[in-house]
Write an enzyme that holds these catalytic residues in place. Structure first.
Site, short mmCIF file in Angstrom:
data_model
loop_
_atom_site.label_atom_id
_atom_site.label_comp_id
_atom_site.label_asym_id
_atom_site.label_seq_id
_atom_site.Cartn_x
_atom_site.Cartn_y
_atom_site.Cartn_z
CB CYS A 192 -3.46 -0.16 5.18
SG CYS A 192 -4.57 -1.03 6.29
CB CYS A 372 -4.77 -0.47 12.15
SG CYS A 372 -4.55 -1.98 11.21
#
Ligand code: UQ1
Length: 439
Positions: A192, A372
């Site tokens: 991430c 994201c």
């Protein structure tokens, strides 16, 4: 009494008898598919395989030493004071379908030439197909002084990347009144890659609302904010980088690019830069630790040079061992490591594995899709979605013709409410395919 016992015995499955027959320690256990890892990828993939209807009791085994399964995308929200970390975890046992054999243990070694995995305790597990999805290792020890600083309850050093410290992140942000706040992102692969700045944008907004930070006059503010990243840019995808770089400048955040945190000592943070080491004083430090492939993957014949499971970018099949598969953070798939990526990888892996089992050609292909949901302030999210090559692939752009580069309130609700719900109720049960919807 006797009759009741007979009934109970008769109810036992063939697979259970098989496992009784081979129960002495270190004896071989045989499964059609062995899945290493019960995280996002492991649970999604194993349950999707089960839904194919092609597997009986104990045909599929899952190996994972964890007691808890965490919804890690929620930890940024914990860092923003929006969720309790206790609500984002569930006992591993409760998420694993009873049709699976669950080995609640660590893997010691892979032996793909023998189609076997050895558990830490010495038991050998045999498979026809192996799915390697144990995730990525967080290597706190690779930054000098970090482990100690994180563990110190009185320090202002935290990270949203761990269960123990994600709430400390909000505590330090909430208690902060003045001084230098530094948010870091390391050089090298992490999961991430947007999270290191998500937590900063939320903290900035928090301090702005508290009257401690004025984005238009940062030099007059009690709080100063710096973003120190090992990368040369704010974000790896050009489209979103341009927006986030503009945001950084507009909001008065100092950009320390190609600054890779190597040591934390008291209130000093030291960074490796192309011009040598640089030390900065901080009053609050949010760290994104260094990460890398798990040791037991790295040292195995399955790993590429970087230590990740060496699979084909499109089929998810291993490059040397055709009955080995990988997806998620442990894989070599050259995309951003996120749960969103897993929504697209899992159905491809499952389809190709099933085709392979039946001797048919592999016909599913992964295009690198990942996403994201970038929190840019309380109430707004920029929903970055892209595929291999950093090419945008925007779900809602295609449906409604909107530009996802613009932070929006609707995406905030997706991130805060919808994704946690669909993850727990559908994704890890094998019935959610991300932007493709329910399966
Ligand atoms: C997604 O499915 C998902 O998992 C449930 C996420 O949470 C971790 C995501 O962040 C994203 C972006 C998706 C993809 C789904 C849509 C509808 C864009």
């Amino acid at each position: 009494m006797f009759q009741r016992r007979t009934v109970t015995v008769a109810k036992r499955s063939v697979a259970q008898w098989r496992s009784f027959a081979t129960s002495p320690a270190n004896s071989a256990r045989n499964h059609k598919i062995v899945v290493v890892g019960g995280g996002t990828a492991g649970l999604s993939i194993s349950h999707q395989l089960l839904h194919s209807g092609k597997f009986a009791q104990d045909d599929i085994a899952i190996i994972d030493p964890a007691t808890w399964h965490h919804y890690q995308p929620g930890w940024t929200l914990v860092g923003g004071g929006l969720k309790n970390k206790e609500d984002l975890r569930k006992p591993m046992n409760s998420l694993i379908n009873p049709k699976f054999k669950f080995y609640n243990e660590s893997v010691g070694a892979f032996d793909p030439a023998e189609n076997a995995v050895t558990l830490q305790g010495g038991d050998k597990i045999n498979y026809e197909h192996l799915v390697v999805v144990p995730g990525i290792s967080i290597n706190y020890g690779n930054t000098k002084g970090l482990t100690e600083a994180l563990a110190d309850r009185n320090s202002t050093v935290s990270t949203i990347y761990g269960y123990d410290t994600c709430d400390k992140a909000f505590r330090t942000i909430e208690n902060f009144r003045e001084g230098n706040a530094i948010f870091t992102q390391p050089a090298g692969v992490i999961k991430c890659a947007g999270a290191p700045q998500k937590v900063m944008w939320l903290a900035l907004d928090h301090w702005k609302r508290a009257g401690l930070y004025n984005p238009t006059k940062p030099s007059d503010s009690a709080v100063k904010i710096s973003y120190a990243t090992g990368l040369p840019v704010m974000f790896g995808v050009p489209k979103y980088n341009a927006i986030l770089e503009q945001m950084r400048q507009d909001r008065g955040v100092e950009g320390l690019f190609q600054h890779d945190l190597v040591a934390v000592d008291g209130k000093k943070a030291t960074f490796a830069t192309p011009d040598g080491e640089v030390t900065r004083e901080f009053d609050l430090l949010h760290v994104t630790p260094k990460m890398g492939a798990h040791g037991f993957v790295q040292k195995s014949p399955l790993a590429n040079e970087a230590g990740f499971v060496d699979v084909d970018d499109n089929s998810t099949q291993h490059k040397k061992f055709p009955n080995v598969w990988s997806a998620g953070d442990a894989s070599s798939l050259p995309t951003s490591k996120t749960a969103a990526a897993v929504t697209a990888e899992a159905p491809v892996l499952v389809r190709n594995l099933l085709q392979s089992m039946e001797g048919k050609s592999l016909d599913a292909s992964y295009d690198g899709y990942t996403s994201c949901p970038l929190l840019t302030e309380y109430g707004k999210v920029l929903l970055a979605e892209f595929k291999y090559g950093g090419v945008p692939k925007e779900t809602f752009g295609d449906w409604f013709g909107i530009d996802q580069g613009e932070p929006r309130r609707a995406f905030w609700h997706l991130k805060k409410d919808f994704f946690p719900w669909v993850y727990a109720n559908h994704m890890i049960k094998g019935t959610w395919g991300g932007p493709k919807g329910w399966m």
